[in-house]
Design an enzyme around this catalytic site. Sequence first.
Site, PDB file in Angstrom:
ATOM      1  N   GLU A 136       2.535  -3.537 -12.262  1.00 16.34           N
ATOM      2  CA  GLU A 136       1.856  -2.251 -12.063  1.00 16.34           C
ATOM      3  C   GLU A 136       1.759  -1.469 -13.369  1.00 16.34           C
ATOM      4  O   GLU A 136       0.761  -0.787 -13.621  1.00 16.34           O
ATOM      5  CB  GLU A 136       2.584  -1.443 -10.990  1.00 16.34           C
ATOM      6  CG  GLU A 136       2.390  -2.040  -9.594  1.00 16.34           C
ATOM      7  CD  GLU A 136       3.204  -1.341  -8.525  1.00 16.34           C
ATOM      8  OE1 GLU A 136       2.612  -0.699  -7.645  1.00 16.34           O
ATOM      9  OE2 GLU A 136       4.450  -1.436  -8.584  1.00 16.34           O
ATOM     10  N   GLU A 157       6.101  -7.513  -3.276  1.00 16.52           N
ATOM     11  CA  GLU A 157       6.713  -6.484  -2.443  1.00 16.52           C
ATOM     12  C   GLU A 157       6.621  -6.748  -0.942  1.00 16.52           C
ATOM     13  O   GLU A 157       7.577  -6.491  -0.198  1.00 16.52           O
ATOM     14  CB  GLU A 157       6.101  -5.112  -2.763  1.00 16.52           C
ATOM     15  CG  GLU A 157       6.536  -4.523  -4.087  1.00 16.52           C
ATOM     16  CD  GLU A 157       5.728  -5.023  -5.277  1.00 16.52           C
ATOM     17  OE1 GLU A 157       5.921  -4.522  -6.397  1.00 16.52           O
ATOM     18  OE2 GLU A 157       4.883  -5.932  -5.087  1.00 16.52           O
TER      19      GLU A 157
END
Length: 702
Positions: A136, A157
């Site tokens: 990210e 995730e």
Amino acid sequence: MSTLSLDEAATRYPEEVVTTAVTRLVDVPGVSGKVAVITIDNGLDHTRPSTFGVRGLLSLSAAYDEAAAASPAAIVVTGKPLIFAVGADLNAVSGDQRAEADLIGEIGHAAFRKFTDSTIPTFAFVNGAVMGGGLELALSCHYRTLASNAAAVALPELFLGLFPGWGGTQLLPNLIGANDAVTVIFENALNQNKMLKPAQAADLGIVDVVFDSADYLEQSFAWLAKVLAGEITPPRKEIDRGEGWDAAVARATAIVHGKTKGASPGALKALELLELARENDLDRGYDAETRFMTEVLMTDTLRSSLYAFGLVQKRAKKPAGAPDKSLARPITKVGVVGAGLMASQMALLFARRLHVPVVLTDIDQSRVDKGVGYVHGEVDKLLGKKRVSPDEANRLKALVTGSLDKASFADADFVIEAVFEDLAVKQQVFAEVEEHVSPTAILATNTSSLSITDMASKLAHPERVVGFHFFNPVAIMPLVEIVRAEQTDDATLATAFNVGKQLKKSCVLVKDAPSFVVNRLLTRFMGEVVKSIDEGTPFEVADKATESLGLPMSPLILLQLVGSAVALHVSETMHDAFPDRFSVSPNMAKFVAAGKTAVWQWDAQGNQTVDPEVAALWEFGDNPLTADQVKARALEGMAEEIRLMLDEGVVAEAKDIDLCMILGAGWPFWLGGITPYLDREGISEKVTGKRFLEAGVASLPA
């Protein structure tokens, strides 16, 4: 953004392993002015990847401010050798959960967004493994290069019951398109946490270019200079926000419900965030990520995921009860008795991981040829997918050979049998092998249910016999149950664990008890479901009764995968051992005798119905159960069995049963281990009078 200072954070989070960000200014050929380079490093070697807690994020934010203040031509962020960064340090979350979750979400977004909103061009030089929050951060930069030896690229995730919470759900679909983002965020994560190779990341557009690792930084700086000079303009995809986005959301929804059955709050939130990303409004998107993450962090699901993750990442790497690894003997050649599918899969794995000769034997030449042919065919597939080079493919093929003569095992150090699941047959096989191998050669068995002690009882050297139980498919399933028989010595056991590690499997030490751990629990589970059907519960009701758990497959689909004959044989073995708890269904016996392998059949449109022949042969009772009753019976049966297994010392702790079920049966991460789930639902205390874990799952403070 929070006004928390670095000093205050140090007091508040003293246990955080801090990933420090350091800024330096460098000269780059072809660039007018300095380039600011921010290096993120937790001060540990590559075996301890850099992660971001509150202190690490504040350090990154401060490093960016220092870089920007110097008015450089560009700002670069890169990592320590072999590692860029791998995500959030959730152990940093302490105190009041909601406040802490909000804080880490806000600080992460604010720090990363500085790179996105920067008027100075920002570059991520992804010099190694990059996952989760690390990816990210890279996505938050304007440009990205990637080293060709990066071990993994992923947003894992959803596999953990979470979702990308520092911009990933918003940035990725707006960079590479919603459909490809679904592949990375949803499909790969929920497919046993599948990772991307560097070339795949480039093909998808996640990174702009991949450079060879030997001179990665030099090439990256040269590329940066050309971008700043306007000589290179990395392409950006035109994003379809209409029908294409609709189709991507539909695909993601199907994946989530197919894989989790709606049981993972994190996956459901990710669907909402994917839809929100269509607007490409980072203010709204980031606010939603923080709010949703706080909600997920407050759930039992998240605690369960962190518990499961801890087992896989820590306990699996230091198996309880494993002897000193210095006792392990070297393996220079492997023998495989049997050349069927399971044996052939094992042969390929041994050759690929151990790089030693592997010999397959069977009862006739056609079987041997078929087994070796299977291995060679699989190698050709790997070559076609460019997962091995032509030279490596040739070496692998040369390593795997076949023979009818067990004398070919004379110089083998490790011989594993994978023949028919019959004790007498396996005893005979080991007796024949023992005539040819050295006294110290390991004799391993892939039996799924039989006694290792009995198997070794007639041998001259029973101390070198060990259970080495793989799960199907061998290459994919990460668990090996290592079974210590009554006379297995420490050197044999240490060698088995070392071989398992070389095969890149997680190994759990198991006592020599009927069906060990996974098969014993699954047999009890499926036995209770089949018993419910025998008593009159419709197939449809019984098979969907446990759907809400989000298990990889329903009981009757699992039966089909395992094989009805194998399942019947294991149930017979368990009935012989524990007749009061394990029964043999007369209907299953007729099912197998009739040559049936599946209850369900599907038409061309994918509609599922009961095979009429199965319905005709099955004799139903007149005491049908509801779905809730079937589910309760199955879970209560497993709770009883787990307590008995712990009392018998089948494994060291309940955690080992959880680890086995996660790695060997696909028990979902978001449920944690089976024992904390049974604790949370009150089933443990109802059935056994106490919990399995003293404080349940408490990876985050309650």
